[in-house]
Write an enzyme that holds these catalytic residues in place. Structure first.
Site, PDB file in Angstrom:
ATOM      1  N   TYR A 110      69.690  72.984  14.622  1.00 13.09           N
ATOM      2  CA  TYR A 110      68.550  72.363  15.285  1.00 13.09           C
ATOM      3  C   TYR A 110      68.042  71.139  14.534  1.00 13.09           C
ATOM      4  O   TYR A 110      68.002  71.141  13.303  1.00 13.09           O
ATOM      5  CB  TYR A 110      67.395  73.368  15.407  1.00 13.09           C
ATOM      6  N   TRP A 112      66.261  66.775  15.065  1.00 10.90           N
ATOM      7  CA  TRP A 112      66.100  65.564  15.860  1.00 10.90           C
ATOM      8  C   TRP A 112      67.109  64.472  15.544  1.00 10.90           C
ATOM      9  O   TRP A 112      67.269  63.542  16.324  1.00 10.90           O
ATOM     10  CB  TRP A 112      64.676  65.032  15.674  1.00 10.90           C
TER      11      TRP A 112
HETATM   12  N1  MGD Z   1      53.860  60.515  14.932  1.00  6.40           N
HETATM   13  C1  MGD Z   1      54.571  61.596  15.317  1.00  6.40           C
HETATM   14  N2  MGD Z   1      54.596  61.946  16.624  1.00  6.40           N
HETATM   15  C2  MGD Z   1      55.287  63.051  17.013  1.00  6.40           C
HETATM   16  C3  MGD Z   1      56.034  63.829  16.094  1.00  6.40           C
HETATM   17  C4  MGD Z   1      55.989  63.436  14.713  1.00  6.40           C
HETATM   18  O1  MGD Z   1      56.595  64.084  13.843  1.00  6.40           O
HETATM   19  N3  MGD Z   1      55.254  62.328  14.376  1.00  6.40           N
HETATM   20  N4  MGD Z   1      56.760  64.922  16.524  1.00  6.40           N
HETATM   21  C5  MGD Z   1      57.098  64.989  17.942  1.00  6.40           C
HETATM   22  C6  MGD Z   1      57.530  66.329  18.337  1.00  6.40           C
HETATM   23  S1  MGD Z   1      59.101  66.816  17.951  1.00  6.40           S
HETATM   24  C7  MGD Z   1      56.765  67.169  19.078  1.00  6.40           C
HETATM   25  S2  MGD Z   1      57.381  68.662  19.595  1.00  6.40           S
HETATM   26  C8  MGD Z   1      55.407  66.798  19.495  1.00  6.40           C
HETATM   27  C9  MGD Z   1      54.430  67.948  19.255  1.00  6.40           C
HETATM   28  O2  MGD Z   1      53.246  67.782  19.963  1.00  6.40           O
HETATM   29  P1  MGD Z   1      52.060  68.799  19.681  1.00  6.40           P
HETATM   30  O3  MGD Z   1      52.591  70.125  19.397  1.00  6.40           O
HETATM   31  O4  MGD Z   1      51.093  68.717  20.806  1.00  6.40           O
HETATM   32  O5  MGD Z   1      51.454  68.109  18.376  1.00  6.40           O
HETATM   33  P2  MGD Z   1      50.540  68.578  17.152  1.00  6.40           P
HETATM   34  O6  MGD Z   1      50.240  67.308  16.420  1.00  6.40           O
HETATM   35  O7  MGD Z   1      51.177  69.676  16.390  1.00  6.40           O
HETATM   36  O8  MGD Z   1      49.229  69.139  17.805  1.00  6.40           O
HETATM   37  C10 MGD Z   1      48.378  68.333  18.606  1.00  6.40           C
HETATM   38  C11 MGD Z   1      46.950  68.691  18.305  1.00  6.40           C
HETATM   39  O9  MGD Z   1      46.640  70.012  18.737  1.00  6.40           O
HETATM   40  C12 MGD Z   1      45.486  70.422  18.039  1.00  6.40           C
HETATM   41  N5  MGD Z   1      45.424  71.871  17.914  1.00  6.40           N
HETATM   42  C13 MGD Z   1      46.102  72.650  17.032  1.00  6.40           C
HETATM   43  N6  MGD Z   1      45.790  73.942  17.219  1.00  6.40           N
HETATM   44  C14 MGD Z   1      44.901  73.997  18.223  1.00  6.40           C
HETATM   45  C15 MGD Z   1      44.208  75.071  18.888  1.00  6.40           C
HETATM   46  O10 MGD Z   1      44.369  76.240  18.589  1.00  6.40           O
HETATM   47  N7  MGD Z   1      43.390  74.723  19.897  1.00  6.40           N
HETATM   48  C16 MGD Z   1      43.204  73.449  20.278  1.00  6.40           C
HETATM   49  N8  MGD Z   1      42.409  73.225  21.315  1.00  6.40           N
HETATM   50  N9  MGD Z   1      43.822  72.422  19.676  1.00  6.40           N
HETATM   51  C17 MGD Z   1      44.660  72.689  18.665  1.00  6.40           C
HETATM   52  C18 MGD Z   1      45.581  69.780  16.667  1.00  6.40           C
HETATM   53  O11 MGD Z   1      44.316  69.274  16.294  1.00  6.40           O
HETATM   54  C19 MGD Z   1      46.652  68.742  16.817  1.00  6.40           C
HETATM   55  O12 MGD Z   1      46.311  67.465  16.302  1.00  6.40           O
HETATM   56  O13 MGD Z   1      54.956  65.655  18.767  1.00  6.40           O
HETATM   57  C20 MGD Z   1      55.899  64.587  18.800  1.00  6.40           C
HETATM   58  N10 MGD Z   1      55.266  63.396  18.329  1.00  6.40           N
HETATM   59  N1  MGD Z   2      54.465  74.347  10.464  1.00  9.67           N
HETATM   60  C1  MGD Z   2      55.048  73.633  11.433  1.00  9.67           C
HETATM   61  N2  MGD Z   2      56.376  73.481  11.438  1.00  9.67           N
HETATM   62  C2  MGD Z   2      56.965  72.751  12.419  1.00  9.67           C
HETATM   63  C3  MGD Z   2      56.200  72.150  13.432  1.00  9.67           C
HETATM   64  C4  MGD Z   2      54.797  72.335  13.413  1.00  9.67           C
HETATM   65  O1  MGD Z   2      54.061  71.844  14.287  1.00  9.67           O
HETATM   66  N3  MGD Z   2      54.259  73.073  12.387  1.00  9.67           N
HETATM   67  N4  MGD Z   2      56.826  71.404  14.415  1.00  9.67           N
HETATM   68  C5  MGD Z   2      58.191  71.795  14.733  1.00  9.67           C
HETATM   69  C6  MGD Z   2      58.823  70.858  15.646  1.00  9.67           C
HETATM   70  S1  MGD Z   2      58.032  70.598  17.143  1.00  9.67           S
HETATM   71  C7  MGD Z   2      60.010  70.253  15.385  1.00  9.67           C
HETATM   72  S2  MGD Z   2      60.783  69.355  16.619  1.00  9.67           S
HETATM   73  C8  MGD Z   2      60.697  70.429  14.101  1.00  9.67           C
HETATM   74  C9  MGD Z   2      61.400  69.165  13.605  1.00  9.67           C
HETATM   75  O2  MGD Z   2      62.322  69.480  12.621  1.00  9.67           O
HETATM   76  P1  MGD Z   2      63.650  68.613  12.381  1.00  9.67           P
HETATM   77  O3  MGD Z   2      64.092  67.969  13.659  1.00  9.67           O
HETATM   78  O4  MGD Z   2      64.636  69.472  11.682  1.00  9.67           O
HETATM   79  O5  MGD Z   2      63.090  67.495  11.397  1.00  9.67           O
HETATM   80  P2  MGD Z   2      63.639  66.048  11.034  1.00  9.67           P
HETATM   81  O6  MGD Z   2      62.963  65.644   9.769  1.00  9.67           O
HETATM   82  O7  MGD Z   2      63.505  65.144  12.195  1.00  9.67           O
HETATM   83  O8  MGD Z   2      65.173  66.316  10.699  1.00  9.67           O
HETATM   84  C10 MGD Z   2      66.203  65.493  11.157  1.00  9.67           C
HETATM   85  C11 MGD Z   2      67.224  65.290  10.046  1.00  9.67           C
HETATM   86  O9  MGD Z   2      68.350  64.591  10.599  1.00  9.67           O
HETATM   87  C12 MGD Z   2      68.792  63.639   9.657  1.00  9.67           C
HETATM   88  N5  MGD Z   2      69.596  62.617  10.359  1.00  9.67           N
HETATM   89  C13 MGD Z   2      69.192  61.482  10.969  1.00  9.67           C
HETATM   90  N6  MGD Z   2      70.252  60.840  11.509  1.00  9.67           N
HETATM   91  C14 MGD Z   2      71.341  61.584  11.247  1.00  9.67           C
HETATM   92  C15 MGD Z   2      72.737  61.455  11.556  1.00  9.67           C
HETATM   93  O10 MGD Z   2      73.190  60.527  12.204  1.00  9.67           O
HETATM   94  N7  MGD Z   2      73.561  62.440  11.110  1.00  9.67           N
HETATM   95  C16 MGD Z   2      73.115  63.492  10.404  1.00  9.67           C
HETATM   96  N8  MGD Z   2      73.991  64.412  10.015  1.00  9.67           N
HETATM   97  N9  MGD Z   2      71.804  63.639  10.087  1.00  9.67           N
HETATM   98  C17 MGD Z   2      70.939  62.707  10.520  1.00  9.67           C
HETATM   99  C18 MGD Z   2      67.524  63.133   9.020  1.00  9.67           C
HETATM  100  O11 MGD Z   2      67.773  62.500   7.787  1.00  9.67           O
HETATM  101  C19 MGD Z   2      66.703  64.431   8.909  1.00  9.67           C
HETATM  102  O12 MGD Z   2      66.927  65.061   7.677  1.00  9.67           O
HETATM  103  O13 MGD Z   2      59.765  70.895  13.113  1.00  9.67           O
HETATM  104  C20 MGD Z   2      59.077  72.070  13.533  1.00  9.67           C
HETATM  105  N10 MGD Z   2      58.319  72.619  12.412  1.00  9.67           N
HETATM  106 MO    MO Z   3      59.282  69.064  18.374  1.00 13.13          MO
END
Ligand code: MGD
Ligand code: MGD
Ligand code: MO
Length: 762
Positions: A110, A112
């Site tokens: 898993y 991104w």
């Molecule tokens: N800049 C940036 N943008 C991203 C990402 C990133 O790494 N960086 N990651 C991307 C990815 S993969 C995903 S899946 C999405 C995730 O999108 P989300 O899961 O929606 O993102 P979060 O920032 O975890 O949470 C959004 C807000 O929910 C609020 N929140 C947390 N718990 C609760 C609760 O119990 N109740 C209420 N009402 N609010 C709560 C928090 O204040 C938080 O700032 O974001 C994407 N966008």
């Molecule tokens: N506590 C907590 N944990 C969370 C979350 C949260 O809200 N709270 N959010 C969750 C969510 S929504 C998500 S999506 C995950 C994200 O978790 P990940 O998707 O595992 O996080 P990334 O740091 O985006 O990891 C991508 C990796 O791919 C590598 N990469 C980039 N390009 C290439 C390539 O061409 N080849 C190879 N082999 N590698 C490459 C990057 O260097 C990086 O290390 O985290 C989850 N974890």
């Molecule tokens: Mo995500």
């Protein structure tokens, strides 16, 4: 000599100036009115000292051969040649397949990775493993683990909720009240899987307000909505209770649309018995919810009346389902919207993911995307993606998932490319123990992430900047050429070339490459795609020369408009063809943690429960504003957010005073699972008793040999619980965790997260 070229990341398109083999500066793409600050992480990223410069093998693995080893993460590495790497890794794949079968390879992998569609790391690794006879795979995502199972069952779709969501222009023109559970965090709209070229959300919210629309935000953080809004800061984790209270007012004040509930939904009667407390004697009234969420019952009553009086959009952020019982919030949000009877009407109804990802509110393209064919995986064994530690620690044990009774396979080889479990998984001390179990751990990454440091075989990948590729995102109109920006750094290789060499060693080269170089594949997938279209696009060379191609989009969409207009002509893909407020299927599973209708379940990690006596602060582990996950954490934009070199933890000044803390202090954040250091930022936009520590600081154990070691850099996943949302979905629950905080006594250990591991001569 400096050159300028255009490319893109998941967080935006840009033009880069390239000098001396690296990105020197970036300028956001001209078409992007609200570019992401995370573009600032790109300069210097190609030749950063955290790059993996050569194939590397862990010393213990090289000396003792494959086998379980608690030294993973604490051992030295040996640099090997590419020829040695192909022989060692190819031989180990052959051994595992011959001795234990393909099921013994965990290839879920898993993560991104980066935005290009051909060099997409998951696609490449899955195609490669399929050529070898398959692998144990994973289902769904950390993003939407609970949604991915519950929503298909109750509204018949998952993807359409996002790709065909009600568009911003429709909201701007029609919505009176946008009630946002989890806010509308603009920081998150920076990102879209596969790349994104425009960021319209901020402007849309401003135009909505200018028209007189109101935004109501339920969130522990004031700045989850940028600009004016009605802010309610409930106890985190109580949103379902709040939604139930709003529903209770609708039901008891004759404000529910009973006609819509009868014509488009099924099971409202069963749910209403629960809502009114007919069986358990507990009406889910505003007074009841008030005692859980800490908000005033009168405010909730007034809001419910206002919601029924105008055009109301109920939105639920993805974060709300990344908690224990995470299935309930999106299901209950849908139910509340159904009771308002506005689903399918312009600017009304339900939304999931506004402020979570850029795609919500954007127009979908009217075609598929170019993609690498993955082949077929003959292995049927899978896990819900967030069960990775359970699987490694409990081989042969049964578990429940979505009505099935499954068994964890006995994994011998873990293969990871393009993801970072030390970013994404919960309870990292437990993950470290789990990763000591298999015979071999293989990681492809451009950088020495903590996952690479825990591997036996580390394969140096190129970054997107070192290869030709093309973008593609289902809700972005631009297909962008991503030309190589600079030469390949050190001994890095494209993952494609690594798999081609391994495939050659294992006798399946032709099956993997089909005789094509990566450049020929790029042309091939573009041309194959262009033949599926019902509109004209330039030939590949024309596309490449132009650098970008605008695709037609479906504009002006309202989610579920067709279904609303004619539910028998456009039934949902649910058993009843309707919205399932009661699901007989889910009910029949008999789960104690997900019932036949949405319901309030008391969380484990919340301020109202017994754990709060020991750990009285609710940590929100949300997405970082300055980067995507852990990617380019060493970059300037990410580093600018750090405090004393650690990840910032935001807290209310009153909570800091009670602990004698000031802004800039290094603190120890801890609970019974682990601890990390972080740097204090005081902010009264954070609800008292809540602290916010985003994900993405690279895991950095003070003592790598101790699996329980504290992380000195501020990774919240040393604290989070590794438990699924429920037996239904087993989604990730990393969003919430209870902690205590104290000032760190003494000189904090240095942060070494972005340094390579120690090497030893062979
Ligand atoms: N800049 C940036 N943008 C991203 C990402 C990133 O790494 N960086 N990651 C991307 C990815 S993969 C995903 S899946 C999405 C995730 O999108 P989300 O899961 O929606 O993102 P979060 O920032 O975890 O949470 C959004 C807000 O929910 C609020 N929140 C947390 N718990 C609760 C609760 O119990 N109740 C209420 N009402 N609010 C709560 C928090 O204040 C938080 O700032 O974001 C994407 N966008
Ligand atoms: N506590 C907590 N944990 C969370 C979350 C949260 O809200 N709270 N959010 C969750 C969510 S929504 C998500 S999506 C995950 C994200 O978790 P990940 O998707 O595992 O996080 P990334 O740091 O985006 O990891 C991508 C990796 O791919 C590598 N990469 C980039 N390009 C290439 C390539 O061409 N080849 C190879 N082999 N590698 C490459 C990057 O260097 C990086 O290390 O985290 C989850 N974890
Ligand atoms: Mo995500």
């Amino acid at each position: 000599m400096a050159r300028t070229r255009t490319s893109l990341t998941h967080w935006g398109a840009f033009s880069a100036t390239v000098e001396s083999g690296d990105i020197a500066s970036v300028r956001p793409w001209s078409g992007d009115a609200d570019p992401s600050p995370a573009l600032g992480n790109l300069p210097g990223s190609v030749r950063h000292r955290s790059r993996v410069t050569a194939p590397a093998v862990r010393r213990g693995w090289l000396e003792n051969g494959p086998g379980p080893d608690t030294l993973r993460g604490a051992d030295e590495f040996v640099a090997v040649t590419w020829d040695d790497l192909v022989e060692l890794l190819g031989g180990e794949l052959r051994r595992v397949i011959d001795t234990h079968g393909n099921e013994a390879i965990y290839g879920g992998s898993y993560g991104w990775s980066s935005a290009g569609r051909f060099h997409h790391a998951q696609s490449q690794v899955h195609r490669f493993l399929n050529c070898l006879g398959g692998y144990t795979y994973s289902r769904h995502s950390y993003s939407l683990g609970a949604t991915g199972v519950i929503m298909p069952r109750v509204v018949g779709t998952h993807d359409d909720l996002f790709t065909r969501s009600t568009q911003w222009q429709v909201i701007v023109e029609n919505t009176d009240t946008m009630v946002c559970f989890g806010g509308l965090a603009l920081k998150n709209t920076a990102v879209n899987d596969g790349g994104t070229t425009a960021h319209p959300a901020r402007d849309a919210l401003n135009r909505l307000r200018a028209r007189g629309g109101r935004i109501v935000s339920f969130s522990p953080l004031r700045d989850d909505v940028d600009g004016p809004c009605d802010w309610h800061a409930p106890v985190p984790g109580t949103d379902v209770a709040i939604m139930l209270a709003l529903a209770h007012v609708l039901a008891t004040e004759s404000l529910a649309d009973r006609e819509f509930l009868a014509s488009h939904c099924t099971g409202y009667d069963r749910f209403e018995r629960y809502l009114l407390g007919a069986d358990d004697g507990i009406p889910k009234s505003p007074q009841w919810a008030s005692s859980l969420c800490g908000l005033s019952a009168d405010d909730l009553t007034a809001l419910a009346r206002r919601m029924a009086a105008g055009r109301t959009l109920v939105t639920v952020s993805w974060s709300l389902q990344r908690t224990r019982h995470g299935e309930q919030a999106p299901w209950m949000g849908l139910t509340l919207a159904a009771m308002l009877g506005q689903i399918g009407l312009p600017g009304g109804g339900f939304g999931h993911g506004y402020g979570s990802m850029n795609e919500a509110g954007l127009a979908p393209i009217r075609c598929g995307l170019p993609r690498l064919p993955l082949g077929v995986n003959p292995v049927t064994t899978f896990i819900p993606v967030a069960a990775v530690s359970d699987m490694l620690l409990q081989p042969g044990e049964p578990f429940d998932y979505n009505g099935l009774r499954l068994t964890y396979p006995d994994i011998r080889l873990v293969y990871w490319a393009g993801g970072n479990p030390f970013h994404h998984h919960q309870n990292l001390p437990r993950l470290r123990r789990a990763l000591s179990r298999p015979d071999t751990v293989v990681v492809h990454d451009p950088y020495w992430t903590a996952m690479a440091k825990h591997a036996d075989i580390v394969v140096p990948s190129t970054t997107f900047a070192e290869r030709d590729d093309l973008s593609g995102s289902r809700n972005d109109p631009m297909l962008m050429a991503m030309p190589r920006l600079t030469e390949t750094y050190a001994q890095a290789r494209d993952d494609y070339d690594t798999y081609a060499a391994l495939a050659g060693h294992l006798g399946v080269r032709e099956a993997f490459t089909e005789g094509r170089s990566s450049r020929q594949w790029l042309r091939h997938i573009y041309e194959t795609w262009s033949r599926t279209l019902d509109f004209d696009v330039p030939a590949f060379d024309g596309f490449w020369a132009a650098g970008a191609l605008r695709l037609p989009t479906d504009d002006g969409l309202t989610l579920l408009a067709d279904f609303r207009a004619d539910p028998s002509a456009h039934p949902l893909a649910t058993p009843s063809g309707r919205i399932e407020i009661f699901s007989a299927d889910i009910d029949s599973f008999g789960y104690d943690d997900c019932r036949g209708h949405p319901a309030w379940f008391e969380p484990t990690e919340w301020l109202g429960g017994p754990r709060a006596a020991d750990y009285p602060l609710h940590l929100v582990a949300n997405q970082p504003a300055g980067r995507l996950h852990g990617q380019l954490d060493a970059g300037a934009a990410s580093q600018a957010t750090k405090v004393a070199g650690r990840e910032p933890i935001r807290m209310h000044p009153a909570d800091a005073r009670a602990r004698d803390l000031s802004g800039g202090d290094v603190v120890r954040v801890f609970n019974d699972r682990g601890a990390c250091l972080a740097g204090v930022v005081l902010d009264d936009r954070v609800r008292p008793q809540v602290v916010q520590l985003s994900t993405g600081a690279w895991f950095d154990p003070a003592d790598p040999a101790d699996p329980n070691s504290m992380c000195v850099h501020g990774n919240p996943n040393v604290l989070t619980d590794d438990v699924g949302t429920s037996k239904l979905a087993h989604g990730c629950t990393g969003a919430h965790v209870l902690v205590q905080i104290e000032k760190y006594a003494g000189t904090p250990p240095p942060v070494r997260a972005h340094q390579p591991p120690v090497f030893t001569p062979r």
